[in-house]
Design a protein around this motif. Structure first.
Motif, PDB file in Angstrom:
ATOM      1  N   UNK A   1       0.814  -1.214   0.000  1.00  0.00           N
ATOM      2  CA  UNK A   1       0.000   0.000   0.000  1.00  0.00           C
ATOM      3  C   UNK A   1       0.847   1.263   0.000  1.00  0.00           C
ATOM      4  N   UNK A   2       1.855   1.275   0.863  1.00  0.00           N
ATOM      5  CA  UNK A   2       2.682   2.472   1.005  1.00  0.00           C
ATOM      6  C   UNK A   2       3.547   2.690  -0.232  1.00  0.00           C
ATOM      7  N   UNK A   3       4.164   1.611  -0.754  1.00  0.00           N
ATOM      8  CA  UNK A   3       5.047   1.730  -1.928  1.00  0.00           C
ATOM      9  C   UNK A   3       4.265   2.183  -3.160  1.00  0.00           C
ATOM     10  N   UNK A   4       3.004   1.797  -3.238  1.00  0.00           N
ATOM     11  CA  UNK A   4       2.231   2.097  -4.447  1.00  0.00           C
ATOM     12  C   UNK A   4       1.148   3.149  -4.221  1.00  0.00           C
ATOM     13  N   UNK A   5       1.280   3.875  -3.119  1.00  0.00           N
ATOM     14  CA  UNK A   5       0.366   4.986  -2.799  1.00  0.00           C
ATOM     15  C   UNK A   5      -1.108   4.570  -2.856  1.00  0.00           C
ATOM     16  N   UNK A   6      -1.394   3.444  -2.211  1.00  0.00           N
ATOM     17  CA  UNK A   6      -2.773   2.956  -2.188  1.00  0.00           C
ATOM     18  C   UNK A   6      -3.522   3.461  -0.955  1.00  0.00           C
ATOM     19  N   UNK A   7      -2.859   4.276  -0.150  1.00  0.00           N
ATOM     20  CA  UNK A   7      -3.521   4.815   1.037  1.00  0.00           C
ATOM     21  C   UNK A   7      -3.437   3.887   2.227  1.00  0.00           C
ATOM     22  N   UNK A   8      -4.286   4.162   3.218  1.00  0.00           N
ATOM     23  CA  UNK A   8      -4.236   3.366   4.443  1.00  0.00           C
ATOM     24  C   UNK A   8      -5.104   2.103   4.322  1.00  0.00           C
ATOM     25  N   UNK A   9      -5.236   1.398   5.448  1.00  0.00           N
ATOM     26  CA  UNK A   9      -5.977   0.133   5.449  1.00  0.00           C
ATOM     27  C   UNK A   9      -7.419   0.321   4.971  1.00  0.00           C
ATOM     28  N   UNK A  10      -8.055   1.407   5.406  1.00  0.00           N
ATOM     29  CA  UNK A  10      -9.450   1.659   5.022  1.00  0.00           C
ATOM     30  C   UNK A  10      -9.550   1.934   3.522  1.00  0.00           C
ATOM     31  N   UNK A  11      -8.603   2.716   2.993  1.00  0.00           N
ATOM     32  CA  UNK A  11      -8.598   3.011   1.552  1.00  0.00           C
ATOM     33  C   UNK A  11      -8.449   1.731   0.737  1.00  0.00           C
ATOM     34  N   UNK A  12      -7.596   0.819   1.225  1.00  0.00           N
ATOM     35  CA  UNK A  12      -7.378  -0.434   0.493  1.00  0.00           C
ATOM     36  C   UNK A  12      -8.644  -1.296   0.534  1.00  0.00           C
ATOM     37  N   UNK A  13      -9.299  -1.326   1.700  1.00  0.00           N
ATOM     38  CA  UNK A  13     -10.562  -2.067   1.823  1.00  0.00           C
ATOM     39  C   UNK A  13     -11.598  -1.497   0.864  1.00  0.00           C
ATOM     40  N   UNK A  14     -11.670  -0.169   0.798  1.00  0.00           N
ATOM     41  CA  UNK A  14     -12.627   0.483  -0.100  1.00  0.00           C
ATOM     42  C   UNK A  14     -12.301   0.203  -1.559  1.00  0.00           C
ATOM     43  N   UNK A  15     -10.994   0.098  -1.844  1.00  0.00           N
ATOM     44  CA  UNK A  15     -10.577  -0.198  -3.215  1.00  0.00           C
ATOM     45  C   UNK A  15     -11.097  -1.579  -3.628  1.00  0.00           C
ATOM     46  N   UNK A  16     -10.988  -2.556  -2.713  1.00  0.00           N
ATOM     47  CA  UNK A  16     -11.498  -3.898  -3.009  1.00  0.00           C
ATOM     48  C   UNK A  16     -13.011  -3.861  -3.181  1.00  0.00           C
ATOM     49  N   UNK A  17     -13.650  -3.066  -2.342  1.00  0.00           N
ATOM     50  CA  UNK A  17     -15.112  -2.954  -2.403  1.00  0.00           C
ATOM     51  C   UNK A  17     -15.539  -2.425  -3.780  1.00  0.00           C
TER      52      UNK A  17
END
Lengths: 273, 79
Positions: A208-224
């Protein structure tokens, strides 16, 4: 007192887990025990095997017969257990690197044999435990500590790989889709032969950090927002599907299981005595 | 609803139980609570308005650390 589900299936004295805040692995592990609970399996008749990596820490927290083995060799150990005690439900918890790089050969051959092992691959697209090196499932042009300018390798599609190698049950879910993970694992446990469930998990610390995907919540939302079921994907063009994750059950074709085929040979030869 | 401190630092609201010692403050439960009644304070989850809790279990389902769960009948049924 933790919840009844956690109290029954986890070694609560070992909790909280070692995983980073917001790591999807904890959610997937809960989905697995939920599936075991719903399948009504006897705890003493379940054996969970893992290799090395973040994912492979999971069996340490789970109150079943558990085995933490060497890197990539979880399926080799599990094959031995299944052949010695075919009555056990053998579950392998492994990571993307553990299953498809270090243990790539064990993985394809376990699929090919269709041995009765349920394998759950926690795919976080990176080697988390060792510091964020890119793995065989890091998408092309995305970064890892060993690919600071972007990874030029093409990523493995673990489900396609398992399906082509001969696994009789294949499905994919994400850490966000916790109920789907439970359903897939439950179906996988009911399949006699080799089952593979790929659970896409967010690694906020490295991937997430290396690829600027945001925090844990942002990543969860991305999957959603970016996970698409096979039915919905059929209506989308290839361009619209780019960068999306296909989820759901992809293959459920029961075939003769390895240990029962092996037993048939033993029975046949024993008759000739 | 009454707030009760249990042994080992657990906080019980009857409807919802929190174990702060397991919470890592990732904020997933806060983000996916449909009633928006949770918040993070000092890196731990806290309940702002327990009266609005509908016991949907979204927090429990996605908590990676099993630090929050729905109490009562829903819990008794499981495990």
């Amino acid at each position: 007192m933790p919840s009844n589900l956690v109290e029954k299936y986890f070694r609560t004295e070992k909790l909280p887990q070692i995983w980073c805040p917001g790591c999807g692995h904890g959610v997937i592990t809960r989905s697995i025990v939920d599936a075991i609970d719903q399948a009504g399996l006897d705890k003493d008749k379940v054996c969970i095997v893992s290799g090395i990596g973040c994912s492979s820490r999971a069996p340490g927290y789970m109150d079943f017969n558990t085995l933490h083995t060497t890197h990539g060799r979880a399926l080799a150990f599990a094959t031995g257990i299944k052949l010695a005690k075919p009555e056990l439900k053998v579950i392998v918890i492994t990571g993307d690197g553990d299953a498809t790089a270090i243990g790539g050969n064990h993985f394809i051959h376990a699929c090919r044999r269709n041995i009765g092992i349920t394998t759950i691959v926690y795919n976080n697209n990176i080697y988390g435990m060792t510091g964020g090196q890119y793995s065989p499932t890091t998408p092309k042009h995305e970064k890892g500590t060993t690919a600071p300018f972007g990874n030029i390798d093409k990523a493995f599609d673990i489900c396609d790989l398992a399906s082509a190698a001969g696994a009789s049950y294949v499905g994919r879910s994400t850490a966000y889709h916790a109920n789907l993970t439970t359903t897939l694992v439950k179906n996988a446990l009911n399949n006699e032969g080799f089952s593979l469930v790929e659970a896409v998990s967010g690694c906020p610390t490295y991937y997430g950090r290396k690829n600027k995907k945001g925090n844990a919540v942002d990543m969860m939302n991305w999957y959603k927002d970016n996970a698409v079921t096979a039915a919905a994907a059929a209506k989308l063009s290839e361009e619209q599907m780019a960068g999306k994750i296909l989820i759901g059950e992809f293959k459920n074709k029961p075939e003769p299981e390895y240990t029962s085929e092996y037993q048939k040979i033993i029975d046949k030869l024993a008759k000739g005595r | 609803m009454e707030k009760k401190e249990l042994k080992a630092g657990e906080v019980s609201y009857e409807k919802l139980i929190i174990n702060p010692s397991w919470c890592k403050g990732c904020g997933i439960c806060v983000a996916f609570c449909p009633k928006k009644i949770l918040s993070i304070e000092n890196e731990k989850v806290k309940v702002d308005d327990i009266e609005k809790c509908i016991q949907c279990g979204m927090c429990e389902l996605r908590c990676p650390d099993y630090a929050i769960y729905v109490g009562g009948k829903k819990n008794e049924k499981r495990g």
